[in-house]
Design a protein around this motif. Structure first.
Motif, PDB file in Angstrom:
ATOM      1  N   VAL A   1      -7.508   2.642   5.414  1.00  0.00           N
ATOM      2  CA  VAL A   1      -7.082   3.679   4.462  1.00  0.00           C
ATOM      3  C   VAL A   1      -8.027   4.876   4.547  1.00  0.00           C
ATOM      4  CG1 VAL A   1      -6.869   4.263   2.008  1.00  0.00           C
ATOM      5  CG2 VAL A   1      -5.944   2.097   2.850  1.00  0.00           C
TER       6      VAL A   1
ATOM      7  N   SER B   1       0.825  -1.203   0.000  1.00  0.00           N
ATOM      8  CA  SER B   1       0.000   0.000   0.000  1.00  0.00           C
ATOM      9  C   SER B   1       0.861   1.255   0.000  1.00  0.00           C
ATOM     10  CB  SER B   1      -0.917   0.024   1.225  1.00  0.00           C
ATOM     11  OG  SER B   1      -1.703   1.199   1.223  1.00  0.00           O
TER      12      SER B   1
ATOM     13  N   ASN C   1      -9.212   1.687  -3.509  1.00  0.00           N
ATOM     14  CA  ASN C   1      -8.363   0.495  -3.488  1.00  0.00           C
ATOM     15  C   ASN C   1      -7.328   0.503  -4.609  1.00  0.00           C
ATOM     16  OD1 ASN C   1      -9.404  -0.738  -1.164  1.00  0.00           O
ATOM     17  ND2 ASN C   1     -11.139  -1.519  -2.315  1.00  0.00           N
TER      18      ASN C   1
ATOM     19  N   THR D   1      -4.618  -1.106  -1.700  1.00  0.00           N
ATOM     20  CA  THR D   1      -5.014  -1.648  -0.404  1.00  0.00           C
ATOM     21  C   THR D   1      -4.701  -3.143  -0.333  1.00  0.00           C
ATOM     22  OG1 THR D   1      -6.836  -0.050  -0.407  1.00  0.00           O
ATOM     23  CG2 THR D   1      -6.910  -1.811   1.250  1.00  0.00           C
TER      24      THR D   1
END
Length: 180
Positions: A36, A2, A164, A169
Motif C-alpha cells: 500500500v 482493501s 491500515n 490492508t
C-alpha cells in the motif's frame, strides 16, 4: 477488501522498487502494508527508515515489542498486532511478553510493565504524561533517551496503524497464524 492498490514489484512506481527489495530482504516478501505504502515511494521510505531507526535505539528486543504492541493494541490495528507478533518471534522475544501485550494482562517484569504503562500514557494523553508517570519511568531504570525512543516508535506506528485503517490492508498469509 482493501480500498487501495496493493503494489507488486511489477506495478510499483520506479522509486518503490528498491524499497520493495528491502522488504523482500527483511521479510522474505512484500508485506501488504508496504504494498500500500509503495504508491508513494517517499512514504514507504520514511516508514522503513523509522522502523530501522527505532530498532537502533537503546531498547532491547522485548522493549521494542512492548512499545510497538502497546501502540498497536491501543489503536486496535488488526494488521499490525499479528505482524508484530511475527516480528517478536523473529527477534526471539519471550512469547509471554507478546501474549501479555495482546491480552492486556500484566507483563512478566516490572520494568517492562512500566515501559508499557508509560507508552500507553503517552498515546492516551498525547504526550502530556504526569510527573508521577515520569518518576516511575526513571525509577525503573529508563532515561530521557528512552522517552524519545518511545516517540520515535509511536511515529512509526501512527503511520502504519492509520494507513491500515484507511486502506483496509488485508492481512498477509504469513501473519495469519498470529491473528486472533
Amino acid at each position: 477488501m482493501s480500498k487501495f492498490k496493493l503494489h507488486t514489484m511489477e506495478s510499483a512506481p520506479q522509486g518503490t522498487k528498491a524499497l520493495f527489495e528491502n522488504s523482500l530482504k527483511n521479510f522474505g516478501m512484500i508485506p501488504n502494508l508496504h504494498a500500500v505504502l509503495g504508491e508513494e515511494p517517499v512514504v514507504l521510505e520514511a516508514y522503513q527508515q523509522l522502523h530501522t531507526l527505532f530498532q537502533q535505539t537503546d531498547f532491547n528486543a522485548a522493549e521494542l515489542t512492548v512499545v510497538w504492541q502497546t501502540i498497536n493494541v491501543e489503536h486496535g490495528c488488526e494488521y499490525c498486532v499479528p505482524a508484530h507478533s511475527l516480528i517478536a518471534d523473529m527477534m526471539k522475544v519471550d512469547p509471554a511478553v507478546n501474549e501479555a501485550l495482546r491480552n492486556t494482562t500484566a507483563l512478566p517484569t516490572q520494568k517492562l510493565q512500566v515501559l508499557h504503562d508509560t507508552t500507553l500514557a503517552i498515546v492516551r494523553e498525547r504526550g502530556r504524561i504526569s510527573d508521577e508517570q515520569l518518576e516511575a519511568f526513571f525509577a525503573a531504570g529508563f532515561e530521557q533517551k528512552h522517552l524519545l525512543g518511545i516517540i520515535l516508535g509511536l511515529s512509526q506506528k501512527v503511520m502504519s496503524n492509520y494507513v491500515n485503517y484507511i486502506a483496509q490492508t488485508p492481512l498477509d498469509e504469513k501473519f495469519q497464524a498470529y491473528a486472533e
